[in-house]
Scaffold this motif. Structure first.
Motif, PDB file in Angstrom:
ATOM      1  N   LEU A   1      18.225  72.716  17.101  1.00 42.49           N
ATOM      2  CA  LEU A   1      17.982  71.891  16.497  1.00 42.49           C
ATOM      3  C   LEU A   1      18.115  72.156  14.998  1.00 42.49           C
ATOM      4  O   LEU A   1      18.360  71.022  14.133  1.00 42.49           O
ATOM      5  N   LEU A   2      18.368  73.354  14.534  1.00 39.68           N
ATOM      6  CA  LEU A   2      18.371  73.499  13.175  1.00 39.68           C
ATOM      7  C   LEU A   2      19.965  73.582  12.673  1.00 39.68           C
ATOM      8  O   LEU A   2      20.370  73.369  11.639  1.00 39.68           O
TER       9      LEU A   2
ATOM     10  N   LEU B   1      21.793  72.413   8.980  1.00 41.69           N
ATOM     11  CA  LEU B   1      22.198  73.263   8.225  1.00 41.69           C
ATOM     12  C   LEU B   1      23.819  73.040   7.746  1.00 41.69           C
ATOM     13  O   LEU B   1      24.461  73.278   6.744  1.00 41.69           O
ATOM     14  N   THR B   2      24.737  72.589   8.840  1.00 37.13           N
ATOM     15  CA  THR B   2      25.928  72.434   8.898  1.00 37.13           C
ATOM     16  C   THR B   2      26.432  70.998   8.802  1.00 37.13           C
ATOM     17  O   THR B   2      27.681  70.757   8.602  1.00 37.13           O
ATOM     18  N   GLY B   3      25.648  70.315   8.778  1.00 31.52           N
ATOM     19  CA  GLY B   3      26.063  68.688   9.042  1.00 31.52           C
ATOM     20  C   GLY B   3      26.818  68.343  10.282  1.00 31.52           C
ATOM     21  O   GLY B   3      27.536  67.443  10.436  1.00 31.52           O
ATOM     22  N   GLY B   4      26.822  69.365  11.280  1.00 34.71           N
ATOM     23  CA  GLY B   4      27.311  69.058  12.377  1.00 34.71           C
ATOM     24  C   GLY B   4      26.776  68.080  13.341  1.00 34.71           C
ATOM     25  O   GLY B   4      25.670  67.249  13.187  1.00 34.71           O
ATOM     26  N   ALA B   5      27.288  67.734  14.589  1.00 38.01           N
ATOM     27  CA  ALA B   5      26.763  67.001  15.486  1.00 38.01           C
ATOM     28  C   ALA B   5      25.465  67.483  16.229  1.00 38.01           C
ATOM     29  O   ALA B   5      25.279  68.671  16.270  1.00 38.01           O
TER      30      ALA B   5
END
Length: 92
Positions: A30-31, A35-39
């Motif tokens: 979930l984090l 943190l990365t802006g990923g899917a």
């Protein structure tokens, strides 16, 4: 006069470690997108991890009566049902 040394805490058993590992996996799933802006992770994966953790909690309660918390299990089941209900309503 110094107080006596407290007894050392017993090490957690395998089911407790597995429960914490599943919780850490869920937190990472979930984090990571935040943190990365990923899917976002699949709802099925999140629901599956929650379902596995609920199973571990029930197994732990079979060994230690103090861990029997049916209200907590009901809330977990409700969250899992909501997640899987959301999955079933998503378009293919």
């Amino acid at each position: 006069m110094t107080p006596p040394d407290p007894a050392p805490r017993p090490a957690p058993d395998g089911l407790t470690i597995l429960s914490f590992a599943l919780l850490a996996l869920l937190a990472a799933l979930l984090l990571w997108p935040l943190l990365t802006g990923g899917a976002l992770p699949s709802s099925a994966v999140v629901g599956g991890v929650l379902l596995a953790r609920l199973g571990v909690q029930v197994l732990r309660a079979r060994h230690d009566e103090r861990l029997r918390r049916p209200a907590s299990w009901a809330i977990d089941l409700l969250l899992i049902a909501l997640i899987f209900g959301q999955i079933s309503r998503q378009p293919s």
